[in-house]
Design a protein around this motif. Structure first.
Motif, PDB file in Angstrom:
ATOM      1  N   ASN A  12      37.817  32.160  37.654  1.00  0.00           N
ATOM      2  CA  ASN A  12      38.602  33.205  37.372  1.00  0.00           C
ATOM      3  C   ASN A  12      39.836  33.087  36.565  1.00  0.00           C
ATOM      4  N   GLY A  13      40.637  31.886  36.899  1.00  0.00           N
ATOM      5  CA  GLY A  13      41.565  31.240  36.037  1.00  0.00           C
ATOM      6  C   GLY A  13      41.056  30.807  34.574  1.00  0.00           C
ATOM      7  N   PHE A  14      40.118  30.219  34.631  1.00  0.00           N
ATOM      8  CA  PHE A  14      39.428  29.838  33.322  1.00  0.00           C
ATOM      9  C   PHE A  14      38.918  30.962  32.381  1.00  0.00           C
ATOM     10  N   HIS A  15      38.295  31.904  33.146  1.00  0.00           N
ATOM     11  CA  HIS A  15      37.548  33.061  32.430  1.00  0.00           C
ATOM     12  C   HIS A  15      38.771  33.891  31.892  1.00  0.00           C
ATOM     13  N   ASP A  16      39.877  33.944  32.720  1.00  0.00           N
ATOM     14  CA  ASP A  16      40.812  35.051  32.657  1.00  0.00           C
ATOM     15  C   ASP A  16      42.180  34.427  31.935  1.00  0.00           C
ATOM     16  N   ALA A  17      42.051  33.090  31.458  1.00  0.00           N
ATOM     17  CA  ALA A  17      43.202  32.500  30.947  1.00  0.00           C
ATOM     18  C   ALA A  17      43.667  33.035  29.477  1.00  0.00           C
ATOM     19  N   ALA A  18      42.544  33.599  28.967  1.00  0.00           N
ATOM     20  CA  ALA A  18      42.875  34.591  27.570  1.00  0.00           C
ATOM     21  C   ALA A  18      43.799  35.559  27.888  1.00  0.00           C
ATOM     22  N   ASN A  19      43.642  36.214  28.966  1.00  0.00           N
ATOM     23  CA  ASN A  19      44.570  37.546  29.242  1.00  0.00           C
ATOM     24  C   ASN A  19      46.017  37.033  29.115  1.00  0.00           C
ATOM     25  N   SER A  20      46.430  35.762  29.670  1.00  0.00           N
ATOM     26  CA  SER A  20      47.632  35.317  29.785  1.00  0.00           C
ATOM     27  C   SER A  20      48.139  34.730  28.593  1.00  0.00           C
ATOM     28  N   LEU A  63      28.095  33.831  38.498  1.00  0.00           N
ATOM     29  CA  LEU A  63      26.879  33.890  37.635  1.00  0.00           C
ATOM     30  C   LEU A  63      27.377  34.656  36.455  1.00  0.00           C
ATOM     31  N   TRP A  64      27.838  35.711  36.967  1.00  0.00           N
ATOM     32  CA  TRP A  64      28.231  36.830  36.029  1.00  0.00           C
ATOM     33  C   TRP A  64      29.374  36.336  34.965  1.00  0.00           C
ATOM     34  N   ASN A  65      30.458  35.815  35.929  1.00  0.00           N
ATOM     35  CA  ASN A  65      31.414  35.166  35.006  1.00  0.00           C
ATOM     36  C   ASN A  65      31.036  34.222  33.754  1.00  0.00           C
ATOM     37  N   ILE A  66      30.204  33.300  34.455  1.00  0.00           N
ATOM     38  CA  ILE A  66      29.657  32.251  33.332  1.00  0.00           C
ATOM     39  C   ILE A  66      29.035  32.966  32.297  1.00  0.00           C
ATOM     40  N   PHE A  67      28.085  33.781  32.454  1.00  0.00           N
ATOM     41  CA  PHE A  67      27.327  34.445  31.397  1.00  0.00           C
ATOM     42  C   PHE A  67      28.386  35.059  30.174  1.00  0.00           C
ATOM     43  N   THR A  68      29.213  36.148  30.683  1.00  0.00           N
ATOM     44  CA  THR A  68      30.085  36.725  30.028  1.00  0.00           C
ATOM     45  C   THR A  68      30.965  35.793  29.284  1.00  0.00           C
ATOM     46  N   TRP A  69      31.524  34.875  30.113  1.00  0.00           N
ATOM     47  CA  TRP A  69      32.143  33.522  29.365  1.00  0.00           C
ATOM     48  C   TRP A  69      31.694  33.030  28.196  1.00  0.00           C
ATOM     49  N   TYR A  70      30.139  32.766  28.363  1.00  0.00           N
ATOM     50  CA  TYR A  70      29.089  32.424  27.448  1.00  0.00           C
ATOM     51  C   TYR A  70      29.132  33.068  26.314  1.00  0.00           C
ATOM     52  N   VAL A  71      28.989  34.312  26.446  1.00  0.00           N
ATOM     53  CA  VAL A  71      28.910  35.314  25.140  1.00  0.00           C
ATOM     54  C   VAL A  71      30.291  35.442  24.601  1.00  0.00           C
ATOM     55  N   GLY A  72      31.278  35.170  25.328  1.00  0.00           N
ATOM     56  CA  GLY A  72      32.685  35.422  24.883  1.00  0.00           C
ATOM     57  C   GLY A  72      33.151  37.065  25.218  1.00  0.00           C
ATOM     58  N   LEU A  73      32.889  37.410  26.252  1.00  0.00           N
ATOM     59  CA  LEU A  73      33.122  38.929  26.572  1.00  0.00           C
ATOM     60  C   LEU A  73      34.121  38.881  27.680  1.00  0.00           C
ATOM     61  N   PRO A  74      35.228  39.576  27.580  1.00  0.00           N
ATOM     62  CA  PRO A  74      36.513  39.506  28.444  1.00  0.00           C
ATOM     63  C   PRO A  74      35.803  40.511  29.401  1.00  0.00           C
ATOM     64  N   GLY A  94      39.987  29.515  28.531  1.00  0.00           N
ATOM     65  CA  GLY A  94      38.692  29.812  28.189  1.00  0.00           C
ATOM     66  C   GLY A  94      38.462  30.117  26.853  1.00  0.00           C
ATOM     67  N   TRP A  95      38.484  29.394  25.869  1.00  0.00           N
ATOM     68  CA  TRP A  95      38.851  29.665  24.474  1.00  0.00           C
ATOM     69  C   TRP A  95      37.941  30.399  23.716  1.00  0.00           C
ATOM     70  N   ARG A  96      36.625  30.730  23.976  1.00  0.00           N
ATOM     71  CA  ARG A  96      35.887  31.723  23.410  1.00  0.00           C
ATOM     72  C   ARG A  96      36.614  33.111  23.587  1.00  0.00           C
ATOM     73  N   ILE A  97      37.001  33.433  24.999  1.00  0.00           N
ATOM     74  CA  ILE A  97      37.623  34.864  25.052  1.00  0.00           C
ATOM     75  C   ILE A  97      39.042  34.772  24.644  1.00  0.00           C
ATOM     76  N   VAL A  98      39.643  33.650  24.371  1.00  0.00           N
ATOM     77  CA  VAL A  98      40.909  33.936  23.622  1.00  0.00           C
ATOM     78  C   VAL A  98      40.744  34.208  22.285  1.00  0.00           C
ATOM     79  N   LYS A  99      39.896  33.951  21.540  1.00  0.00           N
ATOM     80  CA  LYS A  99      39.466  34.453  20.048  1.00  0.00           C
ATOM     81  C   LYS A  99      39.167  35.727  20.160  1.00  0.00           C
ATOM     82  N   THR A 100      38.439  36.376  21.163  1.00  0.00           N
ATOM     83  CA  THR A 100      38.204  37.897  21.139  1.00  0.00           C
ATOM     84  C   THR A 100      39.285  38.809  21.402  1.00  0.00           C
TER      85      THR A 100
END
Length: 333
Positions: free
Chosen positions: A22-30, A92-103, A236-242
Motif C-alpha cells: 500500500n505504501g509502495f503503491h501509493d508513494a506517488a500520492n504523497s 495481486l490487484w495492486n501488483i498488476f496495477t503497479w506493473y502497468v503504471g495505473l494509480p 512506486g516510481w512507475r506511478i510517480v511518473k503518471t
C-alpha cells in the motif's frame, strides 16, 4: 472453521505485506507533485513522506479501522481463511496495477477482496449495506471534492497573489510545498494504515484473541504505520511518473494546491471514519488545479484510463479473493 495459530501468524504477515505494498503503491500520492515540481529530489521526498506516514497515528482516531473491521461485513462470519483470501486478492490487484503504471486504489482493492471473500463464504447476507454504500459514495465524492478544493485553492491564490511576480510565487510555494506534502502524507498514513489495522484486528477478534470487545491493539497500530511508511520509503516510481507528469504539468503553486486539497479531503474522511482512496483524492485535485487554466491542460485520455482502473478495482480484487477462498477451503478443512 479455524486453521490455528500458525495460519493466523501467516495471515498477519500477509496483512503487513499488503500494508507495505500500500505504501509502495501509493508513494506517488504523497511525493509525485513535490518531485515533479522539482522542490525535492525523489530520495529526499520519500524520506519526508515516510516520516509523516509513520507519525500519523498520533493525530487521528481509529474510526476507519473500526469501519473496516466491523462496518462492512458481519464479524461473526470472519475467519483466518477469509481474511487471507481478501488480502491475496488485494495484493495481486495492486501488483498488476503497479506493473502497468495505473494509480488504482489499494484501499478499494482491500475492500473488494474482503467483500469477495465474504460473498464466496456466506453469500450476500453478511454484507452491511449501509457501510458499503458509504464506501461507494466516497468513490464518487472524494475525487470530486479533491477537484473542487484544488480549483478553489488555485482561484484564491490567484486572487491573493495577483500582483506578485512569477519568481516570488515560485519561491514562496516551493517552501510551502514542504507543508502540503507533509499534510498529504499524514492523511495517507492516517487513512490507509488504518485499513490494515482493521483487517488484523478483526482477524484477532474472530480468533477470540481480543476478548469480547473489538479494538485495535497498540502493537498493531504502530506496526501498520511503520510498515506503510517503509513501503512509501521504497516508492512506486512507475506511478510517480503518471501522477506527477502525465496528467498535467505542475508548478510549485499548483502542486501545493493539489496536495492541500487532497489532504483536506483525507482528513475529513478519516475523522468521519470513511475509508477513502488517497489515489482518488490526489488525482481529482491534480485534475482540478490543471483544469483551472484551460481544460486542454489536462490529458483526459490518461485520466480516463485511471477512472477505468478505479471502476474495476473492487470487483476485480473481489473475484480474485473469492477464487483464493475456494482454493483454501479445498486445502484446509
Amino acid at each position: 472453521m479455524h486453521a490455528g495459530l500458525p495460519f493466523i501468524v501467516v495471515t498477519i504477515a500477509v496483512a503487513l505485506v499488503f500494508d507495505f505494498l500500500n505504501g509502495f503503491h501509493d508513494a506517488a500520492n504523497s511525493i509525485a507533485t513535490i518531485v515533479s515540481t522539482r522542490v525535492l529530489k525523489p530520495h529526499w521526498a520519500v524520506v519526508w513522506a515516510a516520516f509523516f506516514n509513520f507519525i500519523a497515528f498520533l493525530f487521528f482516531g481509529l474510526n476507519v479501522a473500526g469501519m473496516i473491521g466491523t462496518g462492512l461485513i458481519d464479524p461473526a462470519i470472519v475467519n483466518e481463511q477469509m481474511i487471507f483470501a481478501a488480502l491475496i486478492g488485494a495484493i495481486l490487484w495492486n501488483i498488476f496495477t503497479w506493473y502497468v503504471g495505473l494509480p488504482s486504489s489499494s484501499s478499494h482493492a482491500l475492500i473488494g477482496g474482503l467483500l469477495g471473500a465474504a460473498i464466496a463464504k456466506a453469500g450476500f447476507a453478511p454484507l452491511k449495506m449501509a457501510g458499503i454504500a458509504k464506501v461507494l459514495l466516497a468513490i464518487i465524492i472524494s475525487p470530486l471534492l479533491g477537484m473542487a478544493m484544488g480549483l478553489l485553492f488555485m482561484f484564491i491564490i490567484a486572487r491573493v497573489f495577483f500582483t506578485a511576480t512569477p519568481y516570488k510565487i515560485d519561491v514562496w510555494f516551493r517552501k510551502l510545498q514542504f507543508i502540503s506534502a507533509a499534510l498529504i502524507s499524514l492523511g495517507h498514513g492516517g487513512n490507509d494504515a488504518q485499513k490494515t489495522m482493521g483487517i488484523i484486528a478483526i482477524l484477532l477478534y474472530s480468533a477470540h484473541m481480543l476478548g469480547d470487545k473489538f479494538y485495535v491493539p497498540l502493537w498493531v497500530i504502530i506496526s501498520c504505520n511503520f510498515v506503510i511508511a517503509l513501503g512509501t520509503f521504497f516508492g512506486g516510481w512507475r506511478i510517480v511518473k503518471t501522477m506527477g507528469m502525465k496528467i498535467t504539468k505542475l508548478k510549485p503553486v499548483s502542486g501545493f494546491c493539489a496536495e492541500t486539497a487532497s489532504a483536506f479531503t483525507l482528513f475529513l474522511a478519516t475523522f468521519m471514519g470513511i475509508p477513502v482512496s488517497t489515489t482518488h483524492t490526489i488525482t481529482g485535485a491534480i485534475v482540478g488545479v490543471g483544469s483551472l487554466n484551460r481544460a486542454s491542460a489536462v490529458r483526459w485520455g490518461i485520466a480516463k484510463d485511471i477512472v477505468w482502473a478505479w471502476i474495476l478495482t473492487i470487483p476485480a480484487a473481489g473475484c480474485v479473493a473469492a477464487g483464493v477462498w475456494w482454493l483454501i477451503t479445498l486445502v484446509i478443512r
